[in-house]
Design a protein around this motif. Structure first.
Motif, PDB file in Angstrom:
ATOM      1  N   PHE A  62       4.615  37.252  36.822  1.00 42.72           N
ATOM      2  CA  PHE A  62       5.567  36.738  37.808  1.00 42.72           C
ATOM      3  C   PHE A  62       5.618  35.213  37.788  1.00 42.72           C
ATOM      4  CE2 PHE A  62       6.611  35.409  42.173  1.00 42.72           C
ATOM      5  CZ  PHE A  62       7.835  36.042  42.335  1.00 42.72           C
ATOM      6  N   MET A 109       7.392  33.879  34.682  1.00 44.10           N
ATOM      7  CA  MET A 109       8.848  33.974  34.766  1.00 44.10           C
ATOM      8  C   MET A 109       9.410  32.826  35.609  1.00 44.10           C
ATOM      9  SD  MET A 109       9.594  36.479  32.826  1.00 44.10           S
ATOM     10  CE  MET A 109       8.151  35.918  31.904  1.00 44.10           C
ATOM     11  N   VAL A 112      14.492  37.870  36.838  1.00 43.89           N
ATOM     12  CA  VAL A 112      14.391  39.261  36.391  1.00 43.89           C
ATOM     13  C   VAL A 112      15.293  40.143  37.248  1.00 43.89           C
ATOM     14  CG1 VAL A 112      12.836  41.241  36.154  1.00 43.89           C
ATOM     15  CG2 VAL A 112      12.058  38.949  35.481  1.00 43.89           C
ATOM     16  N   ASP A 113      16.276  40.744  36.600  1.00 47.91           N
ATOM     17  CA  ASP A 113      17.232  41.612  37.292  1.00 47.91           C
ATOM     18  C   ASP A 113      16.891  43.089  37.129  1.00 47.91           C
ATOM     19  OD1 ASP A 113      19.271  39.457  37.984  1.00 47.91           O
ATOM     20  OD2 ASP A 113      19.144  39.243  35.809  1.00 47.91           O
ATOM     21  N   LEU A 160      13.542  45.692  35.969  1.00 41.07           N
ATOM     22  CA  LEU A 160      12.116  45.802  35.694  1.00 41.07           C
ATOM     23  C   LEU A 160      11.834  47.200  35.172  1.00 41.07           C
ATOM     24  CD1 LEU A 160       9.108  44.895  35.950  1.00 41.07           C
ATOM     25  CD2 LEU A 160       9.203  45.735  38.323  1.00 41.07           C
ATOM     26  N   LEU A 186       3.951  44.830  40.457  1.00 45.19           N
ATOM     27  CA  LEU A 186       5.138  44.241  39.840  1.00 45.19           C
ATOM     28  C   LEU A 186       6.395  44.564  40.646  1.00 45.19           C
ATOM     29  CD1 LEU A 186       4.299  44.857  36.073  1.00 45.19           C
ATOM     30  CD2 LEU A 186       4.557  42.636  37.193  1.00 45.19           C
ATOM     31  N   CYS A 187       6.468  45.778  41.178  1.00 45.87           N
ATOM     32  CA  CYS A 187       7.604  46.114  42.061  1.00 45.87           C
ATOM     33  C   CYS A 187       7.576  45.242  43.314  1.00 45.87           C
ATOM     34  CB  CYS A 187       7.548  47.586  42.454  1.00 45.87           C
ATOM     35  SG  CYS A 187       7.961  48.755  41.139  1.00 45.87           S
ATOM     36  N   PHE A 235       8.619  41.482  42.156  1.00 46.72           N
ATOM     37  CA  PHE A 235       9.996  41.235  41.715  1.00 46.72           C
ATOM     38  C   PHE A 235      11.040  41.862  42.637  1.00 46.72           C
ATOM     39  CE2 PHE A 235       7.749  40.553  37.643  1.00 46.72           C
ATOM     40  CZ  PHE A 235       8.283  39.321  37.309  1.00 46.72           C
ATOM     41  N   GLY A 247      19.469  44.843  41.539  1.00 46.93           N
ATOM     42  CA  GLY A 247      18.204  45.107  40.868  1.00 46.93           C
ATOM     43  C   GLY A 247      18.177  46.509  40.300  1.00 46.93           C
TER      44      GLY A 247
END
Length: 275
Positions: free
Chosen positions: A78, A81, A88-89, A91, A125-126, A129, A139
């Motif tokens: 994260f 990025m 990030v659109d 994942l 990660l969810c 982002f 997303g």
């Protein structure tokens, strides 16, 4: 990717992108015009894939070599990025592995790593982002689960099925949370898919005995996943046979289902390939 009034090039981040379903998902997103961030441990494979998608589809491809078994990895991804100014659109949480053998005979560090890669890192990660996607009102999240997540765990897959069941339920909940944000979350549940997964797990010989009709190719699985997340389907089970198996697991008496699963000893007897 440009659709309608949207003139923005979007970016998809794919973990476990160096092989198998992850690689195929990266190719599908690139084919649809997404720039890519390819994440895995094997730098040479990531570089080769980056060159391939840039040559075939003319998209940008960034690589990041990192091991998601490291608890610090999700935040590092994260932060990297943000440092590279990459938004990030989409994942794709694909990284994963199995720990074959009876649970009592395995090393806890291996099982701990499985939980970190396939449960904790997916959720983190969810969590990292997702808020940005919701704020931008766009997303797409694909969490790669498995048909195994709909079935009782077989011997030698004690935490694998449990991890995949977690991914399915988490994805369903996130899909509902974001129903008004244009953030689609999909749990991808493939069955037997041609890849090197079973070579690494050490059960290729046993897997080759299974009828070919139950196997699917990674590119078909990936295309179905892409279509499902774009359509906002919270769960997709690939293939008619796999859907039938999942249905039977729900409808048949659980005593009978457990009896049938008790015959599956492939993973318990597997000998994993050395890394």
């Amino acid at each position: 990717m440009t659709t309608g009034n949207d003139q923005k090039t979007r970016t998809a981040l794919v973990t476990g992108a160096s092989a198998g379903i992850g690689r195929e998902l990266a190719l599908v997103f690139a084919e649809h015009g997404f720039d890519l961030v390819l994440v895995a441990r094997r730098k040479e494979r990531l570089e080769a894939l980056a060159q391939e998608v840039q040559g075939k589809f003319g998209v940008k491809a960034h690589i990041m070599t990192i091991d998601l078994a490291n608890p610090a990895a999700p935040r590092q991804i994260f932060d990297e990025m943000a440092r590279r100014h990459i938004m990030v659109d989409a994942l794709v949480n694909n990284a994963g592995f199995s720990v074959p053998g009876y649970f009592r005979d395995t090393h806890w560090e291996d099982q701990k790593g499985l939980i970190q890669v396939m449960v904790t890192a997916v959720a983190e990660l969810c969590h990292l982002f997702g808020p940005g996607m919701a704020a931008r009102r766009y997303g797409r999240i694909i969490n790669v689960a498995s048909l195994a997540g709909h079935l009782p765990g077989a011997a030698g897959g004690t935490l694998y099925a449990a991890a995949k069941a977690f991914v399915i339920k988490m994805s369903e909940s996130l899909a509902l949370e974001n129903i008004n944000n244009n953030v689609h979350v999909t749990a991808l549940c493939p069955g037997f898919t041609y890849s090197e997964f079973h070579d690494v797990a050490g059960n290729r010989e046993e897997m080759n005995k299974l009828p070919k009709i139950i196997w699917m190719t990674g590119d078909v699985v990936a295309r179905q996943a892409f279509d499902a997340v774009m359509a906002g389907r919270p769960v997709i089970i690939n293939g008619g046979i796999n859907n039938f198996i999942a249905l039977l697991a729900r409808l048949l008496p659980q005593r009978l289902v457990h009896s049938l699963m008790a015959r599956n000893q492939r993973n318990a007897k597997a000998k994993p390939r050395a890394a």
